[in-house]
Design an enzyme around this catalytic site. Structure first.
Site, PDB file in Angstrom:
ATOM      1  N   LYS A   1       0.831  -1.204   0.000  1.00  0.00           N
ATOM      2  CA  LYS A   1       0.000   0.000   0.000  1.00  0.00           C
ATOM      3  C   LYS A   1       0.876   1.269   0.000  1.00  0.00           C
ATOM      4  O   LYS A   1       2.100   1.191   0.196  1.00  0.00           O
ATOM      5  CB  LYS A   1      -0.909  -0.028   1.232  1.00  0.00           C
ATOM      6  CG  LYS A   1      -1.919  -1.187   1.220  1.00  0.00           C
ATOM      7  CD  LYS A   1      -2.784  -1.174   2.474  1.00  0.00           C
ATOM      8  CE  LYS A   1      -3.848  -2.257   2.432  1.00  0.00           C
ATOM      9  NZ  LYS A   1      -4.728  -2.206   3.630  1.00  0.00           N
TER      10      LYS A   1
ATOM     11  N   PHE B   1     -15.196   3.639   7.471  1.00  0.00           N
ATOM     12  CA  PHE B   1     -13.831   4.018   7.093  1.00  0.00           C
ATOM     13  C   PHE B   1     -13.610   4.052   5.578  1.00  0.00           C
ATOM     14  O   PHE B   1     -12.506   4.312   5.116  1.00  0.00           O
ATOM     15  CB  PHE B   1     -12.818   3.070   7.756  1.00  0.00           C
ATOM     16  CG  PHE B   1     -12.995   1.601   7.411  1.00  0.00           C
ATOM     17  CD1 PHE B   1     -12.530   1.080   6.209  1.00  0.00           C
ATOM     18  CD2 PHE B   1     -13.613   0.737   8.307  1.00  0.00           C
ATOM     19  CE1 PHE B   1     -12.685  -0.264   5.899  1.00  0.00           C
ATOM     20  CE2 PHE B   1     -13.775  -0.612   8.008  1.00  0.00           C
ATOM     21  CZ  PHE B   1     -13.308  -1.116   6.795  1.00  0.00           C
TER      22      PHE B   1
ATOM     23  N   ARG C   1      -1.756 -14.110   4.308  1.00  0.00           N
ATOM     24  CA  ARG C   1      -2.444 -13.462   5.432  1.00  0.00           C
ATOM     25  C   ARG C   1      -1.642 -13.643   6.725  1.00  0.00           C
ATOM     26  O   ARG C   1      -1.594 -12.747   7.562  1.00  0.00           O
ATOM     27  CB  ARG C   1      -3.858 -14.024   5.599  1.00  0.00           C
ATOM     28  CG  ARG C   1      -4.778 -13.812   4.405  1.00  0.00           C
ATOM     29  CD  ARG C   1      -5.365 -12.436   4.277  1.00  0.00           C
ATOM     30  NE  ARG C   1      -6.208 -12.065   5.363  1.00  0.00           N
ATOM     31  CZ  ARG C   1      -6.957 -10.949   5.376  1.00  0.00           C
ATOM     32  NH1 ARG C   1      -6.946 -10.117   4.321  1.00  0.00           N
ATOM     33  NH2 ARG C   1      -7.690 -10.647   6.405  1.00  0.00           N
TER      34      ARG C   1
ATOM     35  N   THR D   1      -5.157  -6.968  10.849  1.00  0.00           N
ATOM     36  CA  THR D   1      -5.413  -5.643  10.258  1.00  0.00           C
ATOM     37  C   THR D   1      -4.860  -4.521  11.142  1.00  0.00           C
ATOM     38  O   THR D   1      -4.220  -3.591  10.644  1.00  0.00           O
ATOM     39  CB  THR D   1      -6.941  -5.441  10.087  1.00  0.00           C
ATOM     40  OG1 THR D   1      -7.500  -6.589   9.458  1.00  0.00           O
ATOM     41  CG2 THR D   1      -7.245  -4.202   9.272  1.00  0.00           C
TER      42      THR D   1
ATOM     43  N   ARG E   1       2.794  -6.388   9.286  1.00  0.00           N
ATOM     44  CA  ARG E   1       2.081  -5.260   9.897  1.00  0.00           C
ATOM     45  C   ARG E   1       2.633  -4.924  11.282  1.00  0.00           C
ATOM     46  O   ARG E   1       2.753  -3.747  11.629  1.00  0.00           O
ATOM     47  CB  ARG E   1       0.586  -5.547   9.928  1.00  0.00           C
ATOM     48  CG  ARG E   1      -0.045  -5.374   8.530  1.00  0.00           C
ATOM     49  CD  ARG E   1      -1.424  -5.954   8.464  1.00  0.00           C
ATOM     50  NE  ARG E   1      -2.160  -5.509   7.277  1.00  0.00           N
ATOM     51  CZ  ARG E   1      -3.304  -6.055   6.875  1.00  0.00           C
ATOM     52  NH1 ARG E   1      -3.841  -7.061   7.564  1.00  0.00           N
ATOM     53  NH2 ARG E   1      -3.919  -5.603   5.794  1.00  0.00           N
TER      54      ARG E   1
ATOM     55  N   ASN F   1      -1.548   0.199   6.947  1.00  0.00           N
ATOM     56  CA  ASN F   1      -1.038  -1.084   7.430  1.00  0.00           C
ATOM     57  C   ASN F   1      -0.235  -1.874   6.384  1.00  0.00           C
ATOM     58  O   ASN F   1      -0.217  -3.100   6.383  1.00  0.00           O
ATOM     59  CB  ASN F   1      -2.168  -1.908   8.053  1.00  0.00           C
ATOM     60  CG  ASN F   1      -3.293  -2.182   7.069  1.00  0.00           C
ATOM     61  OD1 ASN F   1      -3.182  -1.860   5.891  1.00  0.00           O
ATOM     62  ND2 ASN F   1      -4.357  -2.800   7.542  1.00  0.00           N
TER      63      ASN F   1
ATOM     64  N   HIS G   1      -1.979  -5.311   1.538  1.00  0.00           N
ATOM     65  CA  HIS G   1      -3.279  -5.956   1.334  1.00  0.00           C
ATOM     66  C   HIS G   1      -3.026  -7.385   0.906  1.00  0.00           C
ATOM     67  O   HIS G   1      -2.061  -7.659   0.192  1.00  0.00           O
ATOM     68  CB  HIS G   1      -4.069  -5.248   0.227  1.00  0.00           C
ATOM     69  CG  HIS G   1      -5.204  -6.091  -0.289  1.00  0.00           C
ATOM     70  ND1 HIS G   1      -6.412  -6.174   0.349  1.00  0.00           N
ATOM     71  CD2 HIS G   1      -5.280  -6.951  -1.335  1.00  0.00           C
ATOM     72  CE1 HIS G   1      -7.192  -7.034  -0.302  1.00  0.00           C
ATOM     73  NE2 HIS G   1      -6.520  -7.515  -1.328  1.00  0.00           N
TER      74      HIS G   1
ATOM     75  N   GLU H   1      -9.807 -10.291  -7.580  1.00  0.00           N
ATOM     76  CA  GLU H   1      -8.827  -9.212  -7.376  1.00  0.00           C
ATOM     77  C   GLU H   1      -7.670  -9.296  -8.379  1.00  0.00           C
ATOM     78  O   GLU H   1      -7.177  -8.263  -8.840  1.00  0.00           O
ATOM     79  CB  GLU H   1      -8.301  -9.266  -5.942  1.00  0.00           C
ATOM     80  CG  GLU H   1      -9.380  -8.905  -4.925  1.00  0.00           C
ATOM     81  CD  GLU H   1      -8.900  -8.962  -3.475  1.00  0.00           C
ATOM     82  OE1 GLU H   1      -9.704  -8.656  -2.587  1.00  0.00           O
ATOM     83  OE2 GLU H   1      -7.722  -9.305  -3.240  1.00  0.00           O
TER      84      GLU H   1
HETATM   85  P1  RTP Z   1      -6.897  -5.757   3.381  1.00  0.00           P
HETATM   86  O1  RTP Z   1      -8.274  -6.061   2.786  1.00  0.00           O
HETATM   87  O2  RTP Z   1      -6.372  -4.400   3.008  1.00  0.00           O
HETATM   88  O3  RTP Z   1      -5.935  -6.863   3.108  1.00  0.00           O
HETATM   89  O4  RTP Z   1      -7.024  -5.726   4.978  1.00  0.00           O
HETATM   90  P2  RTP Z   1      -7.822  -6.697   5.935  1.00  0.00           P
HETATM   91  O5  RTP Z   1      -8.508  -7.777   5.146  1.00  0.00           O
HETATM   92  O6  RTP Z   1      -6.905  -7.090   7.023  1.00  0.00           O
HETATM   93  O7  RTP Z   1      -8.892  -5.698   6.539  1.00  0.00           O
HETATM   94  P3  RTP Z   1     -10.335  -5.260   5.957  1.00  0.00           P
HETATM   95  O8  RTP Z   1     -11.326  -5.429   7.062  1.00  0.00           O
HETATM   96  O9  RTP Z   1     -10.603  -5.943   4.644  1.00  0.00           O
HETATM   97  O10 RTP Z   1     -10.138  -3.700   5.727  1.00  0.00           O
HETATM   98  C1  RTP Z   1      -9.561  -3.196   4.548  1.00  0.00           C
HETATM   99  C2  RTP Z   1      -8.628  -2.063   4.888  1.00  0.00           C
HETATM  100  O11 RTP Z   1      -9.374  -0.937   5.318  1.00  0.00           O
HETATM  101  C3  RTP Z   1      -8.598  -0.199   6.270  1.00  0.00           C
HETATM  102  N1  RTP Z   1      -9.324  -0.156   7.541  1.00  0.00           N
HETATM  103  N2  RTP Z   1      -9.427   0.917   8.251  1.00  0.00           N
HETATM  104  N3  RTP Z   1     -10.108   2.804  10.254  1.00  0.00           N
HETATM  105  C4  RTP Z   1     -10.499   1.545  10.391  1.00  0.00           C
HETATM  106  O12 RTP Z   1     -11.120   1.137  11.354  1.00  0.00           O
HETATM  107  C5  RTP Z   1     -10.146   0.602   9.340  1.00  0.00           C
HETATM  108  N4  RTP Z   1     -10.478  -0.673   9.300  1.00  0.00           N
HETATM  109  C6  RTP Z   1      -9.961  -1.148   8.152  1.00  0.00           C
HETATM  110  C7  RTP Z   1      -7.264  -0.912   6.431  1.00  0.00           C
HETATM  111  O13 RTP Z   1      -6.327  -0.354   5.517  1.00  0.00           O
HETATM  112  C8  RTP Z   1      -7.656  -2.322   6.050  1.00  0.00           C
HETATM  113  O14 RTP Z   1      -6.528  -3.072   5.708  1.00  0.00           O
HETATM  114 MG    MG Z   2      -9.720  -7.394   3.455  1.00  0.00          MG
END
Ligand code: RTP
Ligand code: MG
Length: 142
Positions: free
Chosen positions: A11, A59, A87, A93, A104, A114, A117, A128
């Site tokens: 990212k 968000f 993962r 996250t 991370r 973070n 992705h 994707e």
């Molecule tokens: P990613 O999709 O980016 O691999 O991350 P992830 O599965 O671990 O988390 P996801 O729930 O899919 O959230 C996507 C991305 O959104 C941002 N985020 N911000 N401010 C907040 O509470 C918040 N929560 C999520 C993060 O960049 C997260 O990786």
């Molecule tokens: Mg995700």
């Protein structure tokens, strides 16, 4: 165990922190092969489309702004159990909750910035990967 493909993105904060090579090293050390890669600046529309599943989340607006704030490095990883393996290398996250030694935990600034992705399922990985690469762009090898 099945050979899978998954989509990974370094990212904007990861590119800015100059850890692309370090992230790639961890993928390769874990036995994941990079079979396609490209660097690009995501437009707001591209970031919205990519994270469309989150469009109702509070968000979302910030996430789109952040993901289009600077270059990203996008790659396809291939290997045994690639989705889960990636993962695990990424960690949770929220970097405060991420296991020690994960990408991370080591490099993320916050739950939003973070570093990486990774696709969360084989089915989403297919969607994707197709978002960024044509089949002819993929360079699988033995
Ligand atoms: P990613 O999709 O980016 O691999 O991350 P992830 O599965 O671990 O988390 P996801 O729930 O899919 O959230 C996507 C991305 O959104 C941002 N985020 N911000 N401010 C907040 O509470 C918040 N929560 C999520 C993060 O960049 C997260 O990786
Ligand atoms: Mg995700």
């Amino acid at each position: 165990m099945a050979v899978e493909r998954t989509l990974s993105i370094v990212k904007p904060d990861g590119v800015q922190k100059n850890v692309i090579g370090e992230v790639y090293r961890r993928f390769e050390q874990a036995g994941l092969k990079i079979i396609a890669a490209r660097m690009l600046n995501l437009s707001q529309a591209q970031a919205e489309g990519f994270y469309a599943v989150h469009k109702e989340r509070p968000f979302f607006k910030d996430l789109v702004k952040y993901m289009s704030s600077g270059p990203v490095m996008v790659q396809v990883l291939e290997g045994e159990n690639a989705v889960l393996k990636n993962r695990e290398l990424m960690g949770a996250t929220d970097p405060k909750k991420a296991d020690k030694g994960t990408i991370r935990a080591d490099f993320a600034t916050s739950i939003e910035e973070n570093v990486v992705h990774g696709s969360d399922s084989v089915d989403n990985a297919k969607i994707e990967i197709a978002y960024f690469f044509a089949t002819a762009d993929l360079c699988p090898r033995a």
